[in-house]
Design a protein around this motif. Structure first.
Motif, PDB file in Angstrom:
ATOM      1  N   TYR A 103       0.823  -1.206   0.000  1.00 51.83           N
ATOM      2  CA  TYR A 103       0.000   0.000   0.000  1.00 51.83           C
ATOM      3  C   TYR A 103       0.859   1.258   0.000  1.00 51.83           C
ATOM      4  N   ALA A 104       1.915   1.262   0.802  1.00 50.59           N
ATOM      5  CA  ALA A 104       2.798   2.433   0.846  1.00 50.59           C
ATOM      6  C   ALA A 104       3.446   2.671  -0.520  1.00 50.59           C
ATOM      7  N   THR A 105       3.876   1.604  -1.156  1.00 46.49           N
ATOM      8  CA  THR A 105       4.505   1.720  -2.474  1.00 46.49           C
ATOM      9  C   THR A 105       3.492   2.162  -3.516  1.00 46.49           C
ATOM     10  N   LEU A 130       9.616  13.268   1.293  1.00 47.55           N
ATOM     11  CA  LEU A 130       9.550  12.567   2.577  1.00 47.55           C
ATOM     12  C   LEU A 130       8.732  11.283   2.471  1.00 47.55           C
ATOM     13  N   LEU A 131       7.651  11.349   1.723  1.00 47.25           N
ATOM     14  CA  LEU A 131       6.813  10.169   1.514  1.00 47.25           C
ATOM     15  C   LEU A 131       7.598   9.065   0.812  1.00 47.25           C
ATOM     16  N   VAL A 157      10.898   3.862   1.073  1.00 49.07           N
ATOM     17  CA  VAL A 157      12.195   3.181   1.032  1.00 49.07           C
ATOM     18  C   VAL A 157      12.484   2.538   2.384  1.00 49.07           C
ATOM     19  N   VAL A 158      12.240   3.273   3.471  1.00 45.96           N
ATOM     20  CA  VAL A 158      12.481   2.739   4.810  1.00 45.96           C
ATOM     21  C   VAL A 158      11.572   1.541   5.094  1.00 45.96           C
ATOM     22  N   VAL A 159      10.307   1.621   4.727  1.00 45.62           N
ATOM     23  CA  VAL A 159       9.375   0.511   4.937  1.00 45.62           C
ATOM     24  C   VAL A 159       9.835  -0.724   4.162  1.00 45.62           C
ATOM     25  N   GLU A 206      11.103  -4.273   5.747  1.00 45.76           N
ATOM     26  CA  GLU A 206      10.448  -5.529   5.341  1.00 45.76           C
ATOM     27  C   GLU A 206      11.489  -6.550   4.899  1.00 45.76           C
ATOM     28  N   ASN A 207      12.461  -6.124   4.108  1.00 47.09           N
ATOM     29  CA  ASN A 207      13.511  -7.039   3.654  1.00 47.09           C
ATOM     30  C   ASN A 207      14.350  -7.530   4.805  1.00 47.09           C
TER      31      ASN A 207
END
Length: 111
Positions: free
Chosen positions: A61-63, A94-95, A100-102, A106-107
């Motif tokens: 969803y974020a992606t 920022l979004l 990228v951080v999420v 996850e990885n």
């Protein structure tokens, strides 16, 4: 897993297409154009559902929303002559950084 990312990419393309069609046809009241818009929205959700079989909900969803927003902002700027302020561009940056951080988290969690 790469197939799931392909489905997510297709969900993003379909979503962006539906928003562009919405922009083009919402003021004209063109029924055929509106039907294409609804089809693209349905296609987007279908591809998203397929992607969610392998990609976690938060990451997908974020992606989906972030890359969709970026694409729509760029298209709006170039094709519809919509202006983005420095603050809006900062927010988009920022979004994207958050996505990228999420994805990195996850990885790391899956290793």
């Amino acid at each position: 897993m790469p197939r799931a990312w392909f489905f997510l990419l297709m969900a993003i393309v379909s979503e962006v297409s539906s928003v562009i069609l919405m922009k083009l046809y919402s003021t004209q009241g063109n029924l055929t154009g509106m039907l294409f818009m609804y089809f693209a929205i349905g296609l987007s959700f279908t591809f998203m559902a397929l992607a969610l079989k392998k990609i976690s909900l938060a990451v997908a969803y974020a992606t989906w929303e972030s890359l969709g927003l970026l694409a729509i902002a760029v298209i709006g700027s170039f094709f519809f002559r919509e202006h983005l302020s420095v603050l809006q561009l900062t927010g988009i940056g920022l979004l994207l950084g958050g996505v990228v951080v999420v994805n990195i988290a996850e990885n790391a969690q899956n290793e």
